[in-house]
Design an enzyme around this catalytic site. Structure first.
Site, PDB file in Angstrom:
ATOM      1  CG  HIS A   1      16.337  53.111  99.040  1.00  0.00           C
ATOM      2  ND1 HIS A   1      16.559  54.397  98.604  1.00  0.00           N
ATOM      3  CD2 HIS A   1      16.355  53.182 100.380  1.00  0.00           C
ATOM      4  CE1 HIS A   1      16.675  55.198  99.624  1.00  0.00           C
ATOM      5  NE2 HIS A   1      16.556  54.493 100.721  1.00  0.00           N
TER       6      HIS A   1
ATOM      7  CE1 TYR B   1      19.080  54.153 104.772  1.00  0.00           C
ATOM      8  CE2 TYR B   1      18.055  52.719 103.153  1.00  0.00           C
ATOM      9  CZ  TYR B   1      18.013  53.839 103.956  1.00  0.00           C
ATOM     10  OH  TYR B   1      16.906  54.641 103.940  1.00  0.00           O
TER      11      TYR B   1
ATOM     12  CG  HIS C   1      17.590  63.555  98.095  1.00  0.00           C
ATOM     13  ND1 HIS C   1      17.377  63.766  99.431  1.00  0.00           N
ATOM     14  CD2 HIS C   1      17.702  62.215  97.945  1.00  0.00           C
ATOM     15  CE1 HIS C   1      17.345  62.607 100.058  1.00  0.00           C
ATOM     16  NE2 HIS C   1      17.551  61.650  99.184  1.00  0.00           N
ATOM     17  CG  PHE C   2      21.698  61.453  94.443  1.00  0.00           C
ATOM     18  CD1 PHE C   2      22.998  61.614  94.007  1.00  0.00           C
ATOM     19  CD2 PHE C   2      20.698  61.299  93.494  1.00  0.00           C
ATOM     20  CE1 PHE C   2      23.297  61.650  92.658  1.00  0.00           C
ATOM     21  CE2 PHE C   2      20.988  61.331  92.145  1.00  0.00           C
ATOM     22  CZ  PHE C   2      22.295  61.516  91.732  1.00  0.00           C
ATOM     23  CG  HIS C   3      25.325  65.534  94.045  1.00  0.00           C
ATOM     24  ND1 HIS C   3      24.518  65.016  93.078  1.00  0.00           N
ATOM     25  CD2 HIS C   3      26.600  65.405  93.563  1.00  0.00           C
ATOM     26  CE1 HIS C   3      25.256  64.614  92.050  1.00  0.00           C
ATOM     27  NE2 HIS C   3      26.528  64.838  92.319  1.00  0.00           N
TER      28      HIS C   3
ATOM     29  NE  ARG D   1      18.417  61.786  88.142  1.00  0.00           N
ATOM     30  CZ  ARG D   1      18.458  60.716  88.923  1.00  0.00           C
ATOM     31  NH1 ARG D   1      17.337  60.152  89.318  1.00  0.00           N
ATOM     32  NH2 ARG D   1      19.587  60.192  89.306  1.00  0.00           N
ATOM     33  NE  ARG D   2      19.167  59.575  85.154  1.00  0.00           N
ATOM     34  CZ  ARG D   2      18.051  59.177  85.771  1.00  0.00           C
ATOM     35  NH1 ARG D   2      16.875  59.387  85.215  1.00  0.00           N
ATOM     36  NH2 ARG D   2      18.120  58.574  86.929  1.00  0.00           N
TER      37      ARG D   2
END
Lengths: 540, 194
Positions: free
Chosen positions: A217, A221, A368-370, A431-432
């Site tokens: 995680h 950041y 989400h992370f794209h 997802r994979r």
């Protein structure tokens, strides 16, 4: 201050970053085409999973690490007005990182490391993949040390003065990275390396997943902080105003540093090897780290509003139209904030302890992370590149219009690609997977969204190629700049003296030490007390 | 310390912090809104977790994944929907996850009744998810994954593997048929009827 050593070091780091980025976008397009199932002749799980692994490593580890190192060197010399401490060491760090990337790239491209960028033991990759990844991290530690030494040097030379905000944030990121990477470093040194070299037969998967979650995680950041530096230190100036609050900006960086770290278990909500008490504890921290992002959103929008009103914008929303939309930094900030709002909303769903079950490991997650990483963060990396390139090369950007086309097309492409992924995730698509083979009525509902995803992929690849083209052409054929002032554009307004806790990291590192011991102490130690059964290695 | 004095201590801290930082009035308001949102989210999650016991699967129980086939509760003849329900009426389903399927490949369970899945991997990482439901868990070799849920709607559901497990990952799925409670028969009864 922008000596040639810094310029060269920054450019060399940036070119590895953006080269990796451009290449990874080609893999990305292949993946959406393959996955859509519309072209049966390119269907191949072996190529697909090698491609996904390479795309992930290039984007998440190579683009980010090299960009952050290059930007860090630039920010440190520019905001502190002092040369890089020990440039030879900085070049050595660059060399170690690059050697690591090449070492990892060979097995990745040969399909000998199709374990995705998250490693996933007990599936085992070729040892060179783990060695290369480890070297990339070790090389980046050299960067972190140089940043911290430069901060200390400046403080000694300027007792009682407040560290300029961009450097404060860069130093926060160096500390954050040292803390963050410790987890995956332990996994590599004590588990993955000896295991892949045949020194150990088995691997404790529970422990490996816990250590990886430690890194997984806060690493986001590490990627995000340079984007926030752009929002705080470049955007208000570019919009023609000033930063709303320098002090709350510092507070936001400190909160990210402290609360970004002890929260990795929201990646393990669905895992059987950790008790729910620990997951609940990490959940609280996960929500706490939303506060600095909410603060950032407020401060940046308030700064933009002040600028818009100064430019004659009136009424509740009139200031938005009055902003200089044709300034790449301002445009990038607006588009990034839009994606941050949407992606942040999705993030709250992911963080929600029980709701996570509906979206865990579905297409929602890459959606989400794209949106947050490839959208918000990378868009601001683009803006920073456009901002710094003229200063690094001494040449004007070859086309202001194409820069705007590039930023808009990336935003539009990301919207087209991530919206269907969010929907597919809610419909349960994993997802994979490399293709849809389920013979089930439920999965027929997925088909229309696959087409949208492909269109998004095409738009994004064109935009990525345009980005790399613009940088290359500017460097080789741009019109020379007459004068060069180093810190142009970077907000370095003088700040009043601040209390030590807002100007120094000593206290915060101790706080982090305590929080990390609380959040990870027992969860890691349990693997040495539990009777665990470690599996042997598996191929794929 | 009672809750009133705790609140006043916290608010005096916030005041001190805001004076020291010279926080703008508008920003103070926003800071409170942000804190309020986070407290609301965390509060409602803690409430459902602690009061109603809603937790993600977190059953820390180890098992030797390499010897599932040698006996014990995950031996081949013990898999599937268990004939004996648990004391509180919950149905127990035992599955082995392995490349590339959840075994047994087809199960039939009733709607509206608590179902407890116990799943062990015989090889690598897997994940089980039944789309449109909250039946979801990671399956980590060396651990028993346990998840309890209720399926409100009858129908044919796929149970998909949602964690990369190798080149055949795309093909890893099994069938779960949720029947109306009236149509459902315990597995042991079925055997007797045949």
């Amino acid at each position: 201050m922008n000596d040639t050593t810094t310029q060269k070091l920054t450019l060399f780091n940036f070119w590895v970053a953006f080269g990796a980025f451009g290449l990874a976008c080609f893999f990305g397009l292949y993946q959406v085409l393959e996955r859509s199932g519309m072209f049966s002749f390119i269907q191949s799980p072996a190529v697909y999973f090698a491609s996904v692994s390479t795309h992930g490593v290039l984007m998440a580890f190579v683009l980010t690490t090299f960009f952050i190192m290059g930007f860090g060197y630039y920010t440190a010399t520019d905001s502190l007005k002092q040369p890089i401490w020990n440039p030879k060491l900085a070049w050595a760090g660059y060399g170690v990182c690059l050697f690591g990337v090449v070492l990892a790239a060979v097995p990745l491209l040969l399909g000998k490391a199709s374990v995705l960028y998250t490693f996933y033991p007990p599936i085992q990759a070729n040892a060179f993949f783990y060695i290369g990844a480890t070297l990339l991290v070790v090389g980046s530690w050299i960067w972190a040390v140089i940043m911290i030494v430069m901060l200390q040097q400046w403080k000694q030379a300027h007792p009682g003065e407040t560290v300029p905000l961009p450097m404060f944030a860069t130093a926060a990121n160096a500390f954050l990275w040292l803390w963050t990477s410790a987890g995956v470093a332990m996994e590599a040194v004590f588990q993955l390396l000896p295991w892949s070299l045949g020194l150990m037969d088995t691997i404790d998967v529970g422990l490996a997943r816990t250590l990886f979650a430690w890194t997984l995680h806060p690493i986001v950041y590490f990627w995000l902080i340079p984007a926030y530096i752009a929002l705080y230190s470049y955007v208000p100036q570019a919009a023609g105003g000033k930063l709303f609050s320098d002090e709350l900006a510092r507070l936001a960086f400190l909160l990210i540093l402290v609360f970004g770290l002890p929260i990795g278990f929201h990646h393990l909500y669905m895992d059987p090897e950790q008790n729910h008490g620990w997951k609940l504890l990490h959940m609280v921290g996960t929500f706490a780290v939303a506060i600095p992002t909410l603060l950032t959103g407020f401060t940046v929008i308030a700064s933009l509003e002040m600028a818009g009103r100064q430019r004659g914008g009136q009424g509740l929303f009139g200031w938005i139209g009055a902003l200089p939309w044709k300034n790449p930094m301002v445009l990038a900030a607006i588009l990034s904030l839009l994606m941050l709002v949407l992606g942040g909303f999705g993030g709250i769903v992911n963080a929600s302890y029980a709701m996570n079950a509906m979206v865990h490991n579905t297409a929602w997650v890459p959606g989400h992370f794209h949106l947050i990483f490839a959208g918000t963060v990378v868009t601001l990396y683009f803006a920073l590149a456009y901002q710094l390139w003229p200063r690094l090369c001494g040449r004007k950007l070859i086309s202001e219009e194409l820069v705007l086309v590039q930023l808009w097309s990336w935003f539009i492409g990301m919207g087209i690609m991530t919206t269907p992924w969010h929907v597919l995730g809610l419909l349960g698509q994993p997802r994979r997977i490399s293709a849809v083979h389920y013979n089930s009525v439920l999965t027929l509902a997925w088909d229309p969204y696959e087409l949208l995803m492909v269109i998004g992929g095409f738009v994004l690849l064109v935009s990525a190629c345009l980005f790399v083209y613009l940088l290359y052409k500017t460097q080789t054929e741009g019109v020379g700049l007459e004068s060069q002032s180093g810190d142009e554009g970077m907000n370095l307004q003088p700040v009043r003296p601040l209390p030590a806790w807002l100007n120094d990291f000593g206290l915060w590192n101790r706080v982090i030490g305590v929080l990390m011991a609380l959040s990870y102490g027992v969860p890691i130690l349990q693997f040495f007390f539990l009777k665990t059964y470690s599996p042997t290695a598996w191929g794929y | 310390m009672n809750s009133n004095s705790l609140m006043s201590t916290i608010s005096s801290w916030i005041n001190r912090f805001e004076t020291e930082l010279q926080v703008d009035k508008l920003e103070r308001k926003w800071l409170r809104v942000a804190l309020g949102m986070v407290v609301l989210f965390v509060g409602s999650i803690l409430l459902t977790a602690i009061v109603s016991g809603v937790h993600p699967p977190s059953h820390v129980e180890t098992i030797d994944s390499a010897s599932l086939h040698l006996g014990g509760e995950f031996a081949e003849d013990k898999l599937g929907v268990q004939a004996e329900a648990l004391a509180d009426g919950t149905l127990l389903v035992k599955l082995v996850a392995g490349r590339y399927g959840f075994y047994p490949r087809e199960i039939e369970i009733p709607a509206g009744r608590k179902i407890k899945f116990r799943i062990a991997s015989m090889d690598v990482l897997h994940g089980a998810h039944i789309p449109m439901t909250n039946m979801s868990t990671m399956i980590v070799p060396g651990y028993v994954a346990e998840v309890t849920t209720v399926f409100p709607k009858p129908g044919e559901y796929p149970m998909l593997c949602n964690e990369y497990c190798g080149m055949g990952h795309d093909h890893m799925w099994s069938k779960v048929t949720v029947t109306t409670p009236e149509d459902w028969r315990a597995p042991a009864e079925e055997i007797r009827h045949e």
